[in-house]
Design a protein around this motif. Structure first.
Motif, short mmCIF file in Angstrom:
data_model
loop_
_atom_site.label_atom_id
_atom_site.label_comp_id
_atom_site.label_asym_id
_atom_site.label_seq_id
_atom_site.Cartn_x
_atom_site.Cartn_y
_atom_site.Cartn_z
N ASP A 18 0.80 -1.22 0.00
CA ASP A 18 0.00 0.00 0.00
C ASP A 18 0.84 1.27 0.00
N ARG A 19 2.12 1.18 0.28
CA ARG A 19 2.97 2.37 0.35
C ARG A 19 3.22 2.92 -1.05
N ALA A 238 -6.62 -6.41 -12.89
CA ALA A 238 -6.41 -7.56 -11.99
C ALA A 238 -5.76 -7.11 -10.69
N GLU A 239 -4.80 -6.21 -10.77
CA GLU A 239 -4.16 -5.71 -9.56
C GLU A 239 -5.15 -4.95 -8.69
N ALA A 240 -5.97 -4.09 -9.31
CA ALA A 240 -6.98 -3.37 -8.54
C ALA A 240 -8.00 -4.32 -7.92
N PHE A 243 -6.53 -5.89 -4.71
CA PHE A 243 -6.56 -4.99 -3.57
C PHE A 243 -7.99 -4.76 -3.06
N ASP A 244 -8.95 -4.67 -3.98
CA ASP A 244 -10.34 -4.53 -3.54
C ASP A 244 -10.81 -5.76 -2.79
N LEU A 245 -10.42 -6.93 -3.26
CA LEU A 245 -10.77 -8.16 -2.56
C LEU A 245 -10.13 -8.21 -1.18
#
Length: 353
Positions: A18-19, A238-240, A243-245
């Motif tokens: 997240d950084r 896919a990356e987003a 992170f949402d999951l």
């Protein structure tokens, strides 16, 4: 009392991701430029030309048989032991583990999942494209050939194109594709080209593949690398999604750890009849509903007037030696005469005894 939240290993990994990224700002995601489109079209034409040449049993098939009868492993037997280890650089399992470890460290440093997702997308494309052609054409290898001069197609084999060669091109070429600087990209491109060429030539030396298998494997792997920019939007989504999951699972975990909310707090109130009545907290707060409100409101309880505080006279503070003793001075035992009279009274006999 410490209130630090104890994070699991997976939560620490995502907290690191997240950084802010350390990826150089000047480096952009590869785009599908005109130069890349031209290379992609040329490679695709070469790919189709090899397939047609094998299907028509042309001069390329005759070259395959000539190299097979030459038996390179018998011409240079001293290289056999070394090349047996070199060909491992084209096997999907070991190479995927090594490259995934390196890209995992890159993801940790750059705080992004893009390197690992890009590798996964490339390997998925490799398995789908190369695997479907292998099973569709069903070509046998040199060691299992049955008819001299034949292309050995549709015979239940699975060697055309060469999986070792295509895998070497993709797994080692993905490092150059994800390089952080232009110089690093050029160096890794040369290294991946040398490794993939060496792996392909080694399979021909060992007699496990035809020459045409290796040529088609090189072009198949290169097609995947050249087409990767088209999949960059999919990689970003896919990356987003990951992170949402993660956020959804975190919220569910926090909700599960929190105690269940109290539906209604019961407040004892004294009714007019002198009995205790239970009433929801919402009614006590002024939000009483028609279902829970009493028919006759209870009379207000009489609040006694507060007593005045006693007036304490101020007096100076005395030390212990100046204070009045709590017990009288002198001995607590009676005088000598009184003790003698008490003894004589106790010694007299009781009448009628």
């Amino acid at each position: 009392m410490r209130t630090d939240q104890i994070l699991t290993r997976l939560e620490r990994v995502f907290a690191r991701l997240d950084r802010e990224p350390e990826r150089p700002a000047h480096l952009q995601t590869p785009q599908m430029s005109r130069h890349r489109v031209v290379l992609l079209g040329s490679t695709l034409a070469f790919y189709l030309a090899i397939v047609v040449a094998v299907l028509t049993t042309s001069w390329l098939v005759r070259l395959d048989w000539q190299v097979m009868f030459f038996r390179p492993y018998e011409q240079w037997p001293q290289l056999h032991a070394f090349l047996d280890y070199l060909v491992v650089l084209g096997q999907r399992g070991p190479t995927a583990v090594m490259v995934a470890a390196w890209l995992g460290w890159r993801s940790w440093r750059q705080h992004t999942l893009r390197p690992l997702i890009t590798l996964g997308v490339a390997l998925l494309l490799l398995n789908v494209t190369v695997g479907s052609v292998k099973l569709g054409l069903g070509r046998l290898g040199p060691h299992y050939a049955t008819e001299i001069g034949s292309a050995e197609l549709f015979a239940g084999g699975d060697i055309f194109p060469s999986g070792h060669t295509a895998n070497a091109v993709v797994t080692w070429g993905i490092l150059a594709y994800l390089a952080s600087t232009v110089v690093t990209r050029r160096v890794l491109s040369v290294v991946s080209a040398v490794v993939s060429l060496s792996v392909g030539a080694t399979t021909v030396y060992l007699g496990t593949h035809w020459v045409s298998d290796v040529l088609l494997g090189w072009s198949a792997g290169l097609l995947i690398l050249l087409a990767l920019p088209w999949f960059e939007p999919l990689i970003a989504r896919a990356e987003a999604y990951v992170f949402d999951l993660r956020e959804l699972l975190r919220r569910r975990a926090e909700t599960g750890r929190m105690p269940a909310p109290v539906v209604s707090a019961l407040t004892p109130l004294l009714s007019a009849g002198g009995k205790w009545r239970l009433q929801p907290a919402a009614a006590a707060a002024g939000g009483e509903s028609a279902a829970t409100a009493p028919a006759h409101p209870a009379p207000a309880a009489h609040t006694p007037a507060p007593r005045p505080a006693p007036l304490l006279t101020a007096r100076p503070h005395l030390i212990r030696s100046e204070r009045t003793p709590a017990t009288p001075a002198g001995s607590r035992r009676p005088a000598h005469g009184e003790r003698a009279a008490a003894r004589s009274t106790a010694a007299r006999p009781v009448a009628g005894g």
